[in-house]
Motif scaffolding. Structure first.
Motif, PDB file in Angstrom:
ATOM      1  N   ILE A  43       0.882  -1.173   0.000  1.00 16.58           N
ATOM      2  CA  ILE A  43       0.000   0.000   0.000  1.00 16.58           C
ATOM      3  C   ILE A  43       0.912   1.213   0.000  1.00 16.58           C
ATOM      4  CG2 ILE A  43      -1.806   1.270   1.217  1.00 16.58           C
ATOM      5  CD1 ILE A  43      -2.503  -1.417   2.611  1.00 16.58           C
ATOM      6  N   GLN A  67      -7.252   5.873  -0.559  1.00 17.49           N
ATOM      7  CA  GLN A  67      -6.407   4.920   0.145  1.00 17.49           C
ATOM      8  C   GLN A  67      -7.150   3.611   0.384  1.00 17.49           C
ATOM      9  OE1 GLN A  67      -3.478   4.275   0.049  1.00 17.49           O
ATOM     10  NE2 GLN A  67      -2.429   5.572   1.541  1.00 17.49           N
ATOM     11  N   ILE A  71      -6.033  -0.133  -0.673  1.00 12.24           N
ATOM     12  CA  ILE A  71      -6.088  -1.301   0.212  1.00 12.24           C
ATOM     13  C   ILE A  71      -6.844  -2.436  -0.470  1.00 12.24           C
ATOM     14  CG2 ILE A  71      -7.002  -2.163   2.402  1.00 12.24           C
ATOM     15  CD1 ILE A  71      -6.489   0.671   3.547  1.00 12.24           C
ATOM     16  N   CYS A  96       2.981  -1.734   4.247  1.00 14.58           N
ATOM     17  CA  CYS A  96       2.246  -0.471   4.353  1.00 14.58           C
ATOM     18  C   CYS A  96       3.267   0.656   4.403  1.00 14.58           C
ATOM     19  CB  CYS A  96       1.380  -0.469   5.611  1.00 14.58           C
ATOM     20  SG  CYS A  96       0.220  -1.846   5.735  1.00 14.58           S
ATOM     21  N   PRO A 124       1.043   4.559   5.001  1.00 12.89           N
ATOM     22  CA  PRO A 124      -0.265   4.593   4.333  1.00 12.89           C
ATOM     23  C   PRO A 124      -1.206   5.684   4.836  1.00 12.89           C
ATOM     24  CG  PRO A 124      -0.218   2.824   5.943  1.00 12.89           C
ATOM     25  CD  PRO A 124       1.180   3.389   5.880  1.00 12.89           C
ATOM     26  N   LEU A 179      -7.362  -1.402   8.734  1.00  9.16           N
ATOM     27  CA  LEU A 179      -6.243  -2.333   8.601  1.00  9.16           C
ATOM     28  C   LEU A 179      -6.260  -3.372   9.727  1.00  9.16           C
ATOM     29  CD1 LEU A 179      -3.379   0.133   7.572  1.00  9.16           C
ATOM     30  CD2 LEU A 179      -4.463  -1.592   6.113  1.00  9.16           C
ATOM     31  N   TYR A 209       1.614  -7.410   8.526  1.00  7.77           N
ATOM     32  CA  TYR A 209       1.958  -6.090   7.994  1.00  7.77           C
ATOM     33  C   TYR A 209       3.396  -5.733   8.340  1.00  7.77           C
ATOM     34  CZ  TYR A 209      -3.130  -5.157   7.685  1.00  7.77           C
ATOM     35  OH  TYR A 209      -4.464  -5.201   7.391  1.00  7.77           O
ATOM     36  N   PHE A 240       4.746  -2.297   8.687  1.00  7.87           N
ATOM     37  CA  PHE A 240       4.136  -0.962   8.746  1.00  7.87           C
ATOM     38  C   PHE A 240       5.231   0.088   8.854  1.00  7.87           C
ATOM     39  CE2 PHE A 240       1.739   2.618  10.277  1.00  7.87           C
ATOM     40  CZ  PHE A 240       0.494   2.468   9.685  1.00  7.87           C
TER      41      PHE A 240
END
Length: 332
Positions: free
Chosen positions: A108, A173, A177, A190, A193, A209, A220, A222
């Motif tokens: 993402i 966004q 996703i 991510c 994001p 999320l 994830y 992140f």
């Protein structure tokens, strides 16, 4: 057993394992554009991500965290190191095998305005992956899958015929996703994001999320610079500085008892909504050094209040200072 390995012998194998990952970008100059130097954006990074885990990667802009995420997916080719996904050597993959891997690992992007093709409808953007990976065998199945994905991320079925410019940043966004979810990945990178979104919209996307993780068991990576966002969503957090990870710990442990001086300084700058709570602000001296010519030894020593002579000559190893808490500092 390495410090990064699970201490529990019965613990599941990591979904993703990153070892000694490096990425250097060449600097070219002169009439012939010869290579005159390099920027070592990622410098010996190590971490693991377990199934259904959220691993946060934080640091200042330019520290190499987004480059790390893109190297994992091989959108940027690493200079060296080892990447293993479910035990498979990612670095050795090419062609169809690399394309198959990208069904399991999606991304993402940070900017919901630049990451969607303005000439494609939302349905075509989300459905492109279904076509590439052969996940829809008929038009009705294709459209039903897109509608299901839109509804899963909180959008409506009739949105599939619209174009990205007709949506707000938060809605765009959500489209990004949905696109990542289309191929049922096991890991989503991510890349900041929510950094381009309003605070209220950030909370909605983070909650989405988390809901998707609980529903589908997705892991994830992140990437973010906002420590408060990372604290909310991540189970473990790694802090990066000039291409190196300087500290890794469980989220609650890192935020309550940071070990590295850089982590302490970052956390001291996080705003506290309660004005009655007093906290000492740690102000670092100097500016962030250039990644073209970083300091020798520990990259942080030129700004560190604990720095001694050893810090300028020896690179501190990422070692365990407490169970599950790794820190790269000679004095912690």
């Amino acid at each position: 057993m390495s410090a990064l390995a699970a201490t529990d012998a019965t613990a599941p194998q990591p979904l993703l394992s990153v070892r000694d990952l490096t990425k250097a970008f060449p600097i070219r100059g002169g009439l012939l554009k010869r290579e005159i130097g390099s920027v070592r954006a990622v410098d010996g990074v190590n971490f693991e991500i377990g199934p259904s885990e959220t691993f946060g990667l934080v640091g200042e802009s330019g520290c190499g965290k987004s480059t790390t995420g893109r190297c994992v997916l091989r959108l940027i080719e690493p200079s060296s190191g080892e990447l293993r996904f479910e035990g498979k050597d990612v670095m050795s993959l090419s062609g169809d095998r690399l394309r198959a891997l990208r069904r399991d690992i999606q991304i993402i992007f940070q900017d919901p305005y630049a990451s969607l093709n303005p000439r494609m409808t939302v349905g075509a953007i989300i459905g492109e992956a279904l076509t590439i990976h052969g996940l829809a065998t008929s038009r009705p199945q294709y459209e039903a899958r897109i509608v299901h994905l839109l509804e899963t991320v909180g959008l409506q079925a009739d949105h599939m015929t619209r174009y990205p410019h007709e949506f707000s940043g938060g809605q765009r966004q959500r489209i990004g996703i949905a696109r990542a979810l289309a191929v049922e990945p096991k890991l989503i990178i991510c890349d900041e994001p929510v950094s381009a979104l309003d605070v209220s919209i950030q909370a909605q996307v983070i909650n989405l999320l988390e809901d998707l993780q609980q529903r589908f068991g997705i892991a994830y990576l992140f990437v973010a610079h906002d420590l408060s966002v990372v604290e909310h969503i991540s189970r473990r957090v790694a802090v990066m500085y000039l291409g190196r990870i300087v500290e890794t710990a469980a989220s609650r442990q890192l935020y309550s008892t940071p070990k590295h001086p850089y982590t302490e300084a970052l956390l001291s700058a996080v705003p506290i909504p309660d004005p009655s709570v007093k906290r000492k602000r740690i102000r670092l001296k100097g500016e962030v050094p250039s990644p073209i010519n970083p300091p020798s030894g520990c990259h942080f020593h030129s700004r560190c209040p604990l720095a001694k002579d050893i810090c300028s000559t020896e690179v501190p190893k990422l070692k365990e200072s407490a169970p599950g808490h790794l820190v790269a500092c000679h004095f912690r």
